[in-house]
Design a protein around this motif. Structure first.
Motif, PDB file in Angstrom:
ATOM      1  N   GLU A  12       0.843  -1.375  -0.467  1.00  0.00           N
ATOM      2  CA  GLU A  12      -0.255   0.034  -0.016  1.00  0.00           C
ATOM      3  C   GLU A  12       0.602   1.435  -0.077  1.00  0.00           C
ATOM      4  O   GLU A  12       1.502   1.665   0.219  1.00  0.00           O
ATOM      5  CB  GLU A  12      -0.605  -0.158   0.620  1.00  0.00           C
ATOM      6  N   VAL A  14       2.572   2.650  -1.780  1.00  0.00           N
ATOM      7  CA  VAL A  14       3.529   2.546  -2.901  1.00  0.00           C
ATOM      8  C   VAL A  14       4.449   3.441  -3.966  1.00  0.00           C
ATOM      9  O   VAL A  14       5.343   4.037  -4.537  1.00  0.00           O
ATOM     10  CB  VAL A  14       4.763   1.541  -2.964  1.00  0.00           C
ATOM     11  N   LYS A  16       1.548   2.791  -6.680  1.00  0.00           N
ATOM     12  CA  LYS A  16       1.522   2.094  -7.909  1.00  0.00           C
ATOM     13  C   LYS A  16       0.611   2.486  -9.041  1.00  0.00           C
ATOM     14  O   LYS A  16       1.037   2.989 -10.309  1.00  0.00           O
ATOM     15  CB  LYS A  16       1.152   1.037  -7.442  1.00  0.00           C
ATOM     16  N   ALA A  18      -0.398   5.307  -8.223  1.00  0.00           N
ATOM     17  CA  ALA A  18       1.473   7.056  -9.352  1.00  0.00           C
ATOM     18  C   ALA A  18       2.129   7.355 -10.671  1.00  0.00           C
ATOM     19  O   ALA A  18       1.661   8.017 -11.506  1.00  0.00           O
ATOM     20  CB  ALA A  18       2.063   8.082  -8.232  1.00  0.00           C
ATOM     21  N   ILE A  29      -0.080  13.225 -10.475  1.00  0.00           N
ATOM     22  CA  ILE A  29      -0.993  13.962  -9.569  1.00  0.00           C
ATOM     23  C   ILE A  29      -1.029  13.664  -8.071  1.00  0.00           C
ATOM     24  O   ILE A  29      -0.630  11.756  -8.168  1.00  0.00           O
ATOM     25  CB  ILE A  29      -1.983  13.494  -9.375  1.00  0.00           C
ATOM     26  N   GLY A  30      -0.843  13.875  -6.863  1.00  0.00           N
ATOM     27  CA  GLY A  30      -0.501  13.767  -5.207  1.00  0.00           C
ATOM     28  C   GLY A  30      -1.375  12.898  -5.072  1.00  0.00           C
ATOM     29  O   GLY A  30      -0.782  12.124  -4.540  1.00  0.00           O
ATOM     30  N   TYR A  32      -4.568   9.702  -5.231  1.00  0.00           N
ATOM     31  CA  TYR A  32      -5.232   9.083  -6.236  1.00  0.00           C
ATOM     32  C   TYR A  32      -6.972   8.510  -4.991  1.00  0.00           C
ATOM     33  O   TYR A  32      -6.393   8.134  -4.207  1.00  0.00           O
ATOM     34  CB  TYR A  32      -4.691   8.768  -6.609  1.00  0.00           C
ATOM     35  N   SER A  34      -9.155   5.205  -5.534  1.00  0.00           N
ATOM     36  CA  SER A  34      -8.737   3.975  -5.663  1.00  0.00           C
ATOM     37  C   SER A  34      -9.167   2.626  -4.472  1.00  0.00           C
ATOM     38  O   SER A  34      -8.803   2.030  -3.764  1.00  0.00           O
ATOM     39  CB  SER A  34      -7.264   3.830  -5.866  1.00  0.00           C
ATOM     40  N   PRO A  58      -4.015  -2.654  -8.627  1.00  0.00           N
ATOM     41  CA  PRO A  58      -4.810  -3.143  -7.581  1.00  0.00           C
ATOM     42  C   PRO A  58      -5.154  -2.635  -6.099  1.00  0.00           C
ATOM     43  O   PRO A  58      -3.766  -0.901  -6.429  1.00  0.00           O
ATOM     44  CB  PRO A  58      -4.381  -4.209  -7.351  1.00  0.00           C
ATOM     45  N   ASN A 122      10.571   2.753  -6.558  1.00  0.00           N
ATOM     46  CA  ASN A 122       9.828   4.679  -6.587  1.00  0.00           C
ATOM     47  C   ASN A 122      10.278   5.180  -5.762  1.00  0.00           C
ATOM     48  O   ASN A 122      10.901   4.410  -3.820  1.00  0.00           O
ATOM     49  CB  ASN A 122       8.710   3.842  -6.332  1.00  0.00           C
ATOM     50  N   LYS A 123       9.393   6.519  -5.828  1.00  0.00           N
ATOM     51  CA  LYS A 123      10.016   7.683  -4.329  1.00  0.00           C
ATOM     52  C   LYS A 123      11.349   7.858  -4.225  1.00  0.00           C
ATOM     53  O   LYS A 123      11.461   8.287  -3.240  1.00  0.00           O
ATOM     54  CB  LYS A 123       9.622   7.362  -2.805  1.00  0.00           C
ATOM     55  N   ASP A 125      12.808  10.636  -5.120  1.00  0.00           N
ATOM     56  CA  ASP A 125      12.752  11.767  -4.656  1.00  0.00           C
ATOM     57  C   ASP A 125      13.032  11.874  -3.362  1.00  0.00           C
ATOM     58  O   ASP A 125      13.839  13.162  -2.605  1.00  0.00           O
ATOM     59  CB  ASP A 125      11.774  12.682  -5.001  1.00  0.00           C
ATOM     60  N   LEU A 126      12.726  10.766  -2.193  1.00  0.00           N
ATOM     61  CA  LEU A 126      12.965  10.863  -1.108  1.00  0.00           C
ATOM     62  C   LEU A 126      14.603  10.383  -0.713  1.00  0.00           C
ATOM     63  O   LEU A 126      14.395   9.580   0.826  1.00  0.00           O
ATOM     64  CB  LEU A 126      11.679   9.773  -0.663  1.00  0.00           C
ATOM     65  N   ALA A 153       7.900   8.523  -9.119  1.00  0.00           N
ATOM     66  CA  ALA A 153       6.920   8.469 -10.480  1.00  0.00           C
ATOM     67  C   ALA A 153       6.536  10.363 -10.271  1.00  0.00           C
ATOM     68  O   ALA A 153       6.440  11.343 -11.040  1.00  0.00           O
ATOM     69  CB  ALA A 153       5.373   8.084  -9.857  1.00  0.00           C
ATOM     70  N   LYS A 203      -2.644  10.406   3.405  1.00  0.00           N
ATOM     71  CA  LYS A 203      -1.281  12.030   4.054  1.00  0.00           C
ATOM     72  C   LYS A 203      -0.078  11.830   2.689  1.00  0.00           C
ATOM     73  O   LYS A 203      -0.070  10.949   1.738  1.00  0.00           O
ATOM     74  CB  LYS A 203      -0.432  10.991   4.777  1.00  0.00           C
ATOM     75  N   VAL A 205       3.837  12.947   0.850  1.00  0.00           N
ATOM     76  CA  VAL A 205       4.597  12.566   1.208  1.00  0.00           C
ATOM     77  C   VAL A 205       5.510  14.377   0.780  1.00  0.00           C
ATOM     78  O   VAL A 205       5.160  14.745  -0.126  1.00  0.00           O
ATOM     79  CB  VAL A 205       5.542  11.419   0.923  1.00  0.00           C
TER      80      VAL A 205
HETATM   81  N1  LIG Z   1       7.666  11.652  -2.704  1.00  0.00           N
HETATM   82  C1  LIG Z   1       6.882  10.666  -3.435  1.00  0.00           C
HETATM   83  N2  LIG Z   1       5.452  10.568  -3.293  1.00  0.00           N
HETATM   84  C2  LIG Z   1       4.658   9.812  -3.940  1.00  0.00           C
HETATM   85  C3  LIG Z   1       5.745   9.515  -5.682  1.00  0.00           C
HETATM   86  N3  LIG Z   1       5.232   7.894  -5.977  1.00  0.00           N
HETATM   87  C4  LIG Z   1       4.020   8.270  -4.939  1.00  0.00           C
HETATM   88  N4  LIG Z   1       3.924   9.100  -4.495  1.00  0.00           N
HETATM   89  C5  LIG Z   1       3.042   9.283  -3.192  1.00  0.00           C
HETATM   90  O1  LIG Z   1       2.865   8.131  -2.475  1.00  0.00           O
HETATM   91  C6  LIG Z   1       1.520   8.134  -1.348  1.00  0.00           C
HETATM   92  C7  LIG Z   1       0.355   7.212  -2.823  1.00  0.00           C
HETATM   93  O2  LIG Z   1       0.834   6.936  -3.952  1.00  0.00           O
HETATM   94  P1  LIG Z   1      -0.011   6.083  -4.645  1.00  0.00           P
HETATM   95  O3  LIG Z   1       0.476   5.790  -6.244  1.00  0.00           O
HETATM   96  O4  LIG Z   1      -1.805   6.279  -4.990  1.00  0.00           O
HETATM   97  O5  LIG Z   1       0.601   4.202  -4.064  1.00  0.00           O
HETATM   98  P2  LIG Z   1      -0.436   3.182  -4.348  1.00  0.00           P
HETATM   99  O6  LIG Z   1       0.750   2.122  -4.086  1.00  0.00           O
HETATM  100  O7  LIG Z   1      -0.721   2.961  -5.883  1.00  0.00           O
HETATM  101  O8  LIG Z   1      -1.343   2.983  -3.193  1.00  0.00           O
HETATM  102  P3  LIG Z   1      -2.439   2.077  -3.006  1.00  0.00           P
HETATM  103  O9  LIG Z   1      -3.607   1.955  -3.832  1.00  0.00           O
HETATM  104  O10 LIG Z   1      -2.680   2.248  -1.872  1.00  0.00           O
HETATM  105  O11 LIG Z   1      -2.216   0.544  -2.889  1.00  0.00           O
HETATM  106  C8  LIG Z   1       0.766   9.579  -2.610  1.00  0.00           C
HETATM  107  O12 LIG Z   1       0.463  10.741  -1.735  1.00  0.00           O
HETATM  108  C9  LIG Z   1       1.297   9.674  -3.654  1.00  0.00           C
HETATM  109  O13 LIG Z   1       1.183  11.298  -3.835  1.00  0.00           O
HETATM  110  C10 LIG Z   1       7.415   9.770  -5.780  1.00  0.00           C
HETATM  111  O14 LIG Z   1       8.301   9.404  -6.877  1.00  0.00           O
HETATM  112  N5  LIG Z   1       7.610  10.817  -4.647  1.00  0.00           N
END
Ligand SMILES: Nc1nc2c(ncn2[C@@H]2O[C@H](COP(=O)(O)OP(=O)(O)OP(=O)(O)O)[C@@H](O)[C@H]2O)c(=O)[nH]1
Length: 205
Positions: A12, A14, A16, A18, A29-30, A32, A34, A58, A122-123, A125-126, A153, A203, A205
């Motif tokens: 959850e 990570v 996906k 994005a 887009i920050g 989503y 889903s 998923p 992923n991420k 940038d962090l 992303a 939340k 990041v």
């Molecule tokens: N800093 C940063 N934040 C990211 C990045 N990719 C996604 N996020 C943030 O991480 C959070 C979760 O992103 P989602 O794309 O919804 O993650 P997901 O894996 O689809 O989550 P679930 O649908 O719950 O499984 C959101 O607040 C995004 O803005 C990234 O590359 N860098």
């Protein structure tokens, strides 16, 4: 026309959705919405061939009738297994997912299976709050015979597109595309993808 089915898996939050949204719309887009798993469709031309790409996203939240990870693995031709470099537990989950893919593939005699699983940190940038070193990701990918990518992303449009394009290319080789398999769940159009954006409270990041 061939169908290519890709599953984007991982724990959850990570990123996906994005990554998928970046690939399909060029935008990051920050938040989503889903609350249910879904499949996005895109028509592509690869090496002069028309392909129908189906991308499975998923939803990590439990919901009734949700497909199992095993269903998802049986359905897909290729896998993008994502972890968050700032979250070690997501790295451990990604490892478990790739192990399960390998286990289920053993009986299936899938050709080119090595090229059809990507491990994606992923991420990037962090990196100031990084919990998983790049070398650890590389080592795990080598151990599990996956291709490795570390990207963001949020910041890397080109890298995200390259990663998905490479996977589509690999999946399109050697008649990998399967015809009729049970879909993990519902499907969504690009319009629905756009509608999902902004809906989820989460939340940032
Ligand atoms: N800093 C940063 N934040 C990211 C990045 N990719 C996604 N996020 C943030 O991480 C959070 C979760 O992103 P989602 O794309 O919804 O993650 P997901 O894996 O689809 O989550 P679930 O649908 O719950 O499984 C959101 O607040 C995004 O803005 C990234 O590359 N860098």
């Amino acid at each position: 026309m061939n169908d290519i089915k890709l599953a984007v898996l991982g724990s959850e939050g990570v990123g996906k959705s994005a990554l998928i949204v970046r690939f399909l719309t060029r935008r990051f887009i920050g938040e989503y919405s889903s609350t249910s798993e879904c499949i996005y469709r895109k028509r592509l031309s690869v090496d002069g061939r028309q392909l129908n790409l189906e991308l499975y996203d998923p939803c990590s939240q439990a919901s009734e009738g949700k497909s199992t990870l095993t269903d998802q693995i049986h359905w897909a031709d290729g896998f993008v297994v994502v972890y968050d470099i700032s979250d070690r537990s997501s790295f451990i989950s990604a490892k478990a997912v790739v192990h399960l893919i390998r286990e289920l593939q053993l009986g299936g005699a899938k050709r080119d299976a090595d090229t059809l699983v990507f491990l994606v940190g992923n991420k990037q940038d962090l990196c100031h709050v990084r919990e998983v070193r790049r070398e650890e990701g590389q080592r795990l990918a080598a151990e599990l015979r996956c291709q490795f990518y570390e990207l963001s992303a949020a910041e890397h449009y080109q890298e995200v597109v390259l990663m998905f394009s490479k996977m589509v290319h690999n999946a399109s080789l050697g008649g990998k595309c399967k015809d009729r398999r049970r879909r993990p769940s519902g499907s969504k159009s690009m319009a629905k993808l756009i509608n999902n954006v902004f809906g989820k409270r989460r939340k940032s990041v």
